[in-house]
Write an enzyme that holds these catalytic residues in place. Structure first.
Site, mmCIF file in Angstrom:
data_model
loop_
_atom_site.group_PDB
_atom_site.id
_atom_site.type_symbol
_atom_site.label_atom_id
_atom_site.label_comp_id
_atom_site.label_asym_id
_atom_site.label_seq_id
_atom_site.Cartn_x
_atom_site.Cartn_y
_atom_site.Cartn_z
ATOM 1 N N CYS A 28 0.893 -1.157 0.000
ATOM 2 C CA CYS A 28 0.000 0.000 0.000
ATOM 3 C C CYS A 28 0.925 1.199 0.000
ATOM 4 O O CYS A 28 1.560 1.482 1.017
ATOM 5 C CB CYS A 28 -0.910 0.030 1.223
ATOM 6 S SG CYS A 28 -1.851 1.572 1.287
ATOM 7 N N CYS B 229 -0.446 4.118 2.560
ATOM 8 C CA CYS B 229 -0.412 3.923 4.010
ATOM 9 C C CYS B 229 -0.119 2.460 4.316
ATOM 10 O O CYS B 229 1.009 2.013 4.134
ATOM 11 C CB CYS B 229 -1.686 4.421 4.663
ATOM 12 S SG CYS B 229 -3.200 3.966 3.814
ATOM 13 N N SER B 230 -1.093 1.694 4.754
ATOM 14 C CA SER B 230 -0.798 0.303 5.111
ATOM 15 C C SER B 230 -2.014 -0.586 4.912
ATOM 16 O O SER B 230 -2.221 -1.526 5.679
ATOM 17 C CB SER B 230 -0.322 0.231 6.559
ATOM 18 O OG SER B 230 -1.303 0.801 7.400
ATOM 19 N N CYS B 231 -2.843 -0.297 3.892
ATOM 20 C CA CYS B 231 -4.029 -1.112 3.649
ATOM 21 C C CYS B 231 -3.611 -2.562 3.430
ATOM 22 O O CYS B 231 -2.636 -2.846 2.744
ATOM 23 C CB CYS B 231 -4.794 -0.572 2.441
ATOM 24 S SG CYS B 231 -5.366 1.111 2.718
HETATM 25 FE FE FE Z 1 -3.301 2.057 2.983
#
Ligand code: FE
Length: 217
Positions: free
Chosen positions: A118, A121-123
């Protein structure tokens, strides 16, 4: 100045022998204070909170994704449905949930290796893989995997043949990806439970591959 002195003596320093140093560290303290206030106001139910924490500690993790992968290896019709439209298949298995509302399964083959990031961000597909590892959220991984995926894979100990294409999938708040790694050789006829043990978390992100466990492990 008196105020400043008090702030400096706040109990966050483990070496501080002030009695307040027995309090938990700052974020935990704030969470506890919030929980107390919200519970007091009747806005949250502590039992419901416990259930959520138990879910993320014990029930949600890479074993869920591994079950999906193992079934895809063992059942060609299941695999075809998963690749065509993963959501109903995941829902049937009871794995539909928050941070995994729309899953797309991508399949590794002899000629294509898939890897997931991602960049924003950190999906991450929580219901299938649990909470993302620290490196998945790092700036270095998110920036480099797009520019030089082969070098990033090499850092993970994975060197792909030069003629194998690498596809990088960028997750978003709407779409999360699950990599279906290649089934290891020598696992013909294995049942789902045995196949699951070949599937690592990283093999479902694409920073690793599935591997046949050593005999006896
Ligand atoms: Fe994300």
């Amino acid at each position: 100045m008196g105020c400043l002195r008090i702030i400096r003596r706040m109990p966050h320093d483990a070496h501080d022998d002030h009695p307040h140093s027995l309090l938990p560290p700052d974020p935990a303290l704030r969470v506890r204070a919030l929980e107390t206030i919200l519970t007091g106001k009747g806005l949250i139910d502590p039992a419901a909170l416990d259930a959520i924490i138990d879910t993320y500690q014990h029930r949600i993790g890479p074993q869920n994704g591994a079950r999906v992968v193992a079934r895809a290896w063992a059942d060609p019709a299941f695999r075809a449905r998963l690749l065509a439209d993963a959501d109903p298949v995941i829902a049937e298995m009871g794995l539909y949930g928050r941070q995994g509302e729309h899953i797309v399964a991508v399949e590794n083959t002899d000629t294509v290796h898939n890897i997931v990031v991602c960049t924003l961000c950190s999906c991450y597909p929580w219901p299938l893989l649990g909470i993302p590892p620290g490196w998945y959220k790092s700036d270095a991984y998110r920036a480099r995997v797009v520019r030089e995926p082969r070098k990033v894979l090499a850092d993970f100990g994975l060197t792909l043949p030069q003629d194998m294409a690498v596809r990088v999938w960028d997750s978003t708040a709407e779409v999360r990806y699950l990599v279906i790694p290649m089934r290891p050789a020598g696992t013909e006829g294995w049942d789902e439970e045995a196949l699951m043990r070949c599937v690592t978390r990283d093999s479902m992100i694409g920073t690793g591959v599935a591997a046949r466990p050593e005999a006896g492990s």
